[in-house]
Motif scaffolding. Structure first.
Motif, short mmCIF file in Angstrom:
data_model
loop_
_atom_site.label_atom_id
_atom_site.label_comp_id
_atom_site.label_asym_id
_atom_site.label_seq_id
_atom_site.Cartn_x
_atom_site.Cartn_y
_atom_site.Cartn_z
N LYS A 1 9.53 -35.54 7.10
CA LYS A 1 8.33 -34.94 7.70
C LYS A 1 7.70 -33.94 6.74
O LYS A 1 6.47 -33.92 6.55
CB LYS A 1 8.69 -34.27 9.02
CG LYS A 1 7.52 -33.60 9.72
CD LYS A 1 7.96 -32.93 11.02
CE LYS A 1 6.79 -32.21 11.68
NZ LYS A 1 7.23 -31.52 12.94
N GLY B 1 6.21 -40.48 3.43
CA GLY B 1 7.27 -39.65 4.03
C GLY B 1 8.63 -39.96 3.47
O GLY B 1 9.64 -39.76 4.15
N GLU C 1 15.32 -36.61 8.73
CA GLU C 1 14.02 -36.75 9.37
C GLU C 1 13.12 -35.56 9.10
O GLU C 1 11.91 -35.71 8.89
CB GLU C 1 14.19 -36.97 10.87
CG GLU C 1 14.87 -38.28 11.23
CD GLU C 1 14.11 -39.50 10.72
OE1 GLU C 1 12.86 -39.43 10.66
OE2 GLU C 1 14.76 -40.50 10.36
N TYR D 1 5.94 -35.71 3.77
CA TYR D 1 4.62 -36.24 4.13
C TYR D 1 3.59 -35.11 4.28
O TYR D 1 2.44 -35.25 3.85
CB TYR D 1 4.71 -37.04 5.43
CG TYR D 1 3.40 -37.66 5.85
CD1 TYR D 1 2.78 -38.60 5.04
CD2 TYR D 1 2.78 -37.28 7.04
CE1 TYR D 1 1.57 -39.17 5.41
CE2 TYR D 1 1.57 -37.84 7.41
CZ TYR D 1 0.97 -38.78 6.60
OH TYR D 1 -0.23 -39.34 6.97
N SER D 2 4.01 -33.99 4.85
CA SER D 2 3.10 -32.84 4.99
C SER D 2 2.67 -32.32 3.63
O SER D 2 1.50 -31.92 3.44
CB SER D 2 3.77 -31.72 5.80
OG SER D 2 4.01 -32.12 7.13
#
Length: 359
Positions: A334, A285, A330, A337-338
């Protein structure tokens, strides 16, 4: 054991992206497919591509082992890489020509964005083009690289298949505590062509109060001694040593733990295929600031899961915005990482390669 396809793979050391991916592939298929693996112990990226008497003997050994295995099992196809340096390419080209002479199909993978050796040699380009004609299928890393291969006159089947990795389960994806400095990571070969001088110039251009809020962690090895001296002099002259930590070359868990202690990866290379460094950061991430080369634009959606830049001022501006919280950090973490989960896992890569050879 499936003997229809023989995989000929170069695995670490050296710990380059192509070698690491081949190791992951080998670990996944070694119980199901015939494989030959080659590695160079006590070898490093700084020595990669060097031509000497030992590299020629290694090439002869490589060709001989592959030839004997071909004669022994007589597969219906082989799977082999297309190196980016000419003497390594020529070694594999000889294997490809022998294989097609034996009426065996050839499937290849290409981990780069181009073949630099053809730019100044008509003969070497002719060797490349003639070899490509003997290949049935090629795996590349992006649509832009696919176009490059087509423009060279290749008319076989091209498969765009992303690299993939496994993140160690014991490595957490949580970021360093907010009270700590904003840690920026440089990961990989330390050279001017990979953008390290640009990173130093950007750090130097920051105001002193901003420098106090950030720290640069460098994981990797220097490629040339002349550049090592130049970089060290720059750091000393600009008084940057307090803001930079050189961790040296790291592998395995040690490398992953160091990566996980950072907030941002900076990857300002002049050339690249599909950097594993970016995929490794994504798996934790950690977003990346990167140049718009090779397959990188198809990995990073600008301002969504990372940042694509053209010049140093853009990098400086992004760092300032991150420090002043004018970017939703943030959310970008996210999304990063996705992206890894959706596109760059080892399972997806291996399954797509197996599907490629079965079609």
């Amino acid at each position: 054991m499936n003997k229809n396809v023989l995989f000929i793979l170069s695995i670490p050391p050296p710990f380059g992206g192509g070698e690491i991916v081949s190791q992951i592939l080998h670990n996944s298929i070694k119980n199901d497919y015939e494989c030959i693996t080659f590695s160079k112990s006590n070898y490093s990226k700084s020595k990669q591509g060097n031509k000497n008497i030992f590299s020629y003997f290694y090439g002869i050994y490589y060709i001989t082992v592959a030839f004997l295995k071909l004669i022994q099992i007589r597969p219906s196809a082989i799977y082999i890489g297309l190196p980016k340096t000419f003497h390594a390419f020529l070694r594999n080209a000889i294997i490809i020509w022998i294989t097609t002479f034996l009426k065996i199909q050839v499937y290849c993978e290409f981990h780069g964005m181009n073949f630099p050796f053809i730019e100044n040699s008509k003969f070497q380009k002719k060797v490349l083009v003639a070899t490509l004609r003997r290949i049935s299928k090629i795996r590349v890393l992006s649509l832009s690289i696919k176009k490059y291969i087509v423009d060279l006159g290749y008319s076989g089947s091209i498969y765009v298949i992303n690299n993939g990795i496994d993140k160690p389960s014991e490595i957490a994806t949580t970021k360093p505590q907010e009270k700590s400095k904003f840690n920026i990571l440089y990961l990989g070969a330390i050279s001017k062509s990979k953008g390290f001088l640009r990173v130093l110039e950007i750090f130097n251009s920051l105001d002193d109060d901003l420098k106090e809020k950030i720290h640069l962690n460098v994981i990797g090895e220097f490629i040339r001694s002349s550049e090592f001296d130049h970089f060290n002099k720059f750091i000393e002259d600009k008084q940057l040593s307090n803001y930079i930590t050189f961790h040296g070359k790291k592998n395995g868990t040690d490398k992953w733990r160091l990566i996980s202690n950072n907030h941002l990866l900076i990857h300002l290379t002049n050339f690249d295929g599909q950097p594993l460094t970016i995929i490794e950061a994504m798996s934790l991430g950690i977003p990346t600031i990167a140049t718009n080369v090779g397959a990188i634009p198809e990995m990073i959606d600008n301002n969504n899961n990372g940042f694509l830049i053209q010049d140093n001022d853009e990098v400086k501006d992004i760092i300032i915005q991150l420090l002043t919280k004018n970017i939703n950090y943030e959310l970008i973490c996210k999304n990063s990482y996705s992206t890894f989960q959706n596109h760059f896992t080892a399972d997806k890569m291996v399954n797509n390669i197996i599907n490629m050879i079965k079609e």
